[in-house]
Design an enzyme around this catalytic site. Structure first.
Site, PDB file in Angstrom:
ATOM      1  N   ASN A   3       0.576  10.304  -1.587  1.00  0.00           N
ATOM      2  CA  ASN A   3       1.046  11.155  -0.494  1.00  0.00           C
ATOM      3  C   ASN A   3       0.686  10.561   0.873  1.00  0.00           C
ATOM      4  O   ASN A   3      -0.117   9.634   0.984  1.00  0.00           O
ATOM      5  CB  ASN A   3       0.426  12.547  -0.625  1.00  0.00           C
ATOM      6  CG  ASN A   3       1.300  13.642  -0.051  1.00  0.00           C
ATOM      7  OD1 ASN A   3       2.153  13.403   0.805  1.00  0.00           O
ATOM      8  ND2 ASN A   3       1.102  14.863  -0.518  1.00  0.00           N
ATOM      9  N   SER A  25      -4.473   3.249   3.145  1.00  0.00           N
ATOM     10  CA  SER A  25      -4.949   2.176   4.028  1.00  0.00           C
ATOM     11  C   SER A  25      -6.405   1.829   3.736  1.00  0.00           C
ATOM     12  O   SER A  25      -6.774   0.650   3.686  1.00  0.00           O
ATOM     13  CB  SER A  25      -4.787   2.583   5.496  1.00  0.00           C
ATOM     14  OG  SER A  25      -3.424   2.767   5.823  1.00  0.00           O
ATOM     15  N   THR A  26      -7.229   2.848   3.522  1.00  0.00           N
ATOM     16  CA  THR A  26      -8.631   2.623   3.168  1.00  0.00           C
ATOM     17  C   THR A  26      -8.732   1.920   1.823  1.00  0.00           C
ATOM     18  O   THR A  26      -9.533   0.995   1.642  1.00  0.00           O
ATOM     19  CB  THR A  26      -9.393   3.962   3.109  1.00  0.00           C
ATOM     20  OG1 THR A  26      -9.277   4.623   4.372  1.00  0.00           O
ATOM     21  CG2 THR A  26     -10.859   3.750   2.775  1.00  0.00           C
ATOM     22  N   GLU A  44       2.282  -1.624   3.945  1.00  0.00           N
ATOM     23  CA  GLU A  44       3.510  -0.910   4.294  1.00  0.00           C
ATOM     24  C   GLU A  44       3.935  -1.282   5.717  1.00  0.00           C
ATOM     25  O   GLU A  44       3.110  -1.296   6.630  1.00  0.00           O
ATOM     26  CB  GLU A  44       3.259   0.594   4.184  1.00  0.00           C
ATOM     27  CG  GLU A  44       4.505   1.441   4.164  1.00  0.00           C
ATOM     28  CD  GLU A  44       4.197   2.891   3.815  1.00  0.00           C
ATOM     29  OE1 GLU A  44       5.049   3.536   3.198  1.00  0.00           O
ATOM     30  OE2 GLU A  44       3.098   3.382   4.159  1.00  0.00           O
ATOM     31  N   GLN A 100      15.519   6.380   6.312  1.00  0.00           N
ATOM     32  CA  GLN A 100      15.376   6.000   4.908  1.00  0.00           C
ATOM     33  C   GLN A 100      16.134   4.717   4.585  1.00  0.00           C
ATOM     34  O   GLN A 100      15.683   3.917   3.764  1.00  0.00           O
ATOM     35  CB  GLN A 100      15.829   7.131   3.996  1.00  0.00           C
ATOM     36  CG  GLN A 100      14.874   8.294   3.918  1.00  0.00           C
ATOM     37  CD  GLN A 100      13.457   7.902   3.514  1.00  0.00           C
ATOM     38  OE1 GLN A 100      12.489   8.433   4.035  1.00  0.00           O
ATOM     39  NE2 GLN A 100      13.321   6.962   2.584  1.00  0.00           N
ATOM     40  N   ARG A 131      11.181  -2.370   2.947  1.00  0.00           N
ATOM     41  CA  ARG A 131      10.381  -2.493   1.721  1.00  0.00           C
ATOM     42  C   ARG A 131      10.976  -3.559   0.800  1.00  0.00           C
ATOM     43  O   ARG A 131      10.246  -4.345   0.172  1.00  0.00           O
ATOM     44  CB  ARG A 131      10.320  -1.156   0.978  1.00  0.00           C
ATOM     45  CG  ARG A 131       9.584  -0.051   1.695  1.00  0.00           C
ATOM     46  CD  ARG A 131       9.487   1.170   0.787  1.00  0.00           C
ATOM     47  NE  ARG A 131       9.263   2.388   1.528  1.00  0.00           N
ATOM     48  CZ  ARG A 131       8.092   2.793   2.001  1.00  0.00           C
ATOM     49  NH1 ARG A 131       7.033   2.027   1.827  1.00  0.00           N
ATOM     50  NH2 ARG A 131       7.982   3.941   2.654  1.00  0.00           N
ATOM     51  N   ARG A 167       3.144   1.080  -1.492  1.00  0.00           N
ATOM     52  CA  ARG A 167       4.408   1.756  -1.789  1.00  0.00           C
ATOM     53  C   ARG A 167       5.494   0.745  -2.153  1.00  0.00           C
ATOM     54  O   ARG A 167       5.321  -0.467  -2.026  1.00  0.00           O
ATOM     55  CB  ARG A 167       4.859   2.690  -0.665  1.00  0.00           C
ATOM     56  CG  ARG A 167       3.938   3.890  -0.450  1.00  0.00           C
ATOM     57  CD  ARG A 167       4.699   5.088   0.114  1.00  0.00           C
ATOM     58  NE  ARG A 167       3.842   6.242   0.285  1.00  0.00           N
ATOM     59  CZ  ARG A 167       3.377   6.676   1.452  1.00  0.00           C
ATOM     60  NH1 ARG A 167       3.704   6.021   2.564  1.00  0.00           N
ATOM     61  NH2 ARG A 167       2.619   7.728   1.526  1.00  0.00           N
ATOM     62  N   ASP A 194     -12.265  13.183  -3.356  1.00  0.00           N
ATOM     63  CA  ASP A 194     -13.533  12.960  -2.661  1.00  0.00           C
ATOM     64  C   ASP A 194     -13.397  11.755  -1.742  1.00  0.00           C
ATOM     65  O   ASP A 194     -12.796  10.738  -2.106  1.00  0.00           O
ATOM     66  CB  ASP A 194     -14.658  12.719  -3.670  1.00  0.00           C
ATOM     67  CG  ASP A 194     -14.944  13.946  -4.525  1.00  0.00           C
ATOM     68  OD1 ASP A 194     -14.708  15.068  -4.036  1.00  0.00           O
ATOM     69  OD2 ASP A 194     -15.382  13.770  -5.676  1.00  0.00           O
TER      70      ASP A 194
END
Length: 277
Positions: free
Chosen positions: A46, A52-53, A70, A111, A118, A142, A254
């Site tokens: 999502n 990114s982390t 991305e 889109q 992509r 992605r 978490d």
């Protein structure tokens, strides 16, 4: 048909000359010559789930792997044709922001462009370190598949894409993916799973300007699309190659950005998953 052939030739142009000789100079006892090609995976999840982390963690833990991020910056700064140099580039606008502000007007445009960007990333020739790697691994943030089965599909279902726009998008998507099928193969998906509420909290924390209007309901829609596709397998797919691709589900509810033990656990799971592909 002539227009279609011209479009394909232009899409291939940046890669065709390079694609014929990426293995030149590589020892036959190393890298891709030694056996199978790279294991190619896509990270799915999502908005603001922590991709990114996670990508930074992957890059730090496995520097020999190639991770393609991305192309968000491309969407944020559409450049006029013929102005490739940053110092002379004429910006036509921030398409990501335009889409969020006026989804009914800009969703189809966004889109279409996001899918093409992509696709170009997945068509890039293998970088040198993959050619030299003993066990090459390439990971995308992605994929061309989530572009359709998560984001475009959701925009159609919430009314931001019209029936005709959705039909045209799917037609182009299917045609181009069939055309380039052998060059965009994926061997696995890594699904970063977190509740929409957690994603909304992280979205507020990162404070990306374009996303300030995103509400929980939108994240809930996207969460449902991910679950339907990658967990429950109820999404109607149109590519046979997608049917049996294994999925690694990682619970990232978490915060793992500073938690070393959690980071090690996540990387261990990824490594085991990749080894078994």
């Amino acid at each position: 048909m002539a227009a279609g052939r011209l479009f394909l030739s232009r899409l291939r142009a940046p890669f065709s000359s390079m694609a014929k000789s990426p293995l030149e100079g590589v020892s036959s006892s190393r890298g891709l010559h030694a056996g199978r090609g790279p294991r190619r995976l896509s990270i799915e999840g999502n908005i603001a789930v922590g991709k990114s982390t996670f990508v930074k963690l992957l890059t730090k833990t496995y520097p020999e792997w190639h991770v393609a991020t991305e192309p968000v910056a491309t969407w944020q700064n559409i450049q006029a044709a013929g102005t490739q140099k940053a110092c002379t580039a004429q910006s036509l606008g921030n398409l990501l922001d335009m889409m969020y502000r006026e989804p009914a007007r800009w969703s189809y445009t966004f889109q279409t462009f996001s899918f093409l960007s992509r696709l170009k990333v997945q068509l890039e020739p293998f970088p040198e370190k993959l050619l030299q790697a003993r066990k090459p691994v390439q990971i995308f943030e992605r994929s061309v598949y989530s572009d359709r089965y998560i984001f475009a599909k959701n925009l159609f279902e919430n009314g931001s894409l019209s029936d005709i726009e959705w039909h045209i998008y799917q037609d182009w998507h299917s045609f181009l993916l069939w055309e380039f099928a052998s060059r965009i193969t994926l061997h696995g998906f890594i699904y970063l799973q977190a509740s929409p509420q957690v994603c909304l909290k992280r979205l507020y924390q990162r404070a990306r300007e374009e996303e300030k209007g995103i509400e929980l309901a939108y994240l809930e829609q996207l969460h449902g699309q991910h679950e339907a596709w990658l967990i429950h397998k109820t999404t109607k797919l149109h590519f046979e190659a997608l049917m049996n691709i294994p999925v690694l589900v990682l619970d990232v509810n978490d915060d793992f950005s500073e938690e070393v033990t959690k980071q090690e656990d996540l990387m261990r799971e990824v490594n085991t998953f990749v080894k078994n592909l």
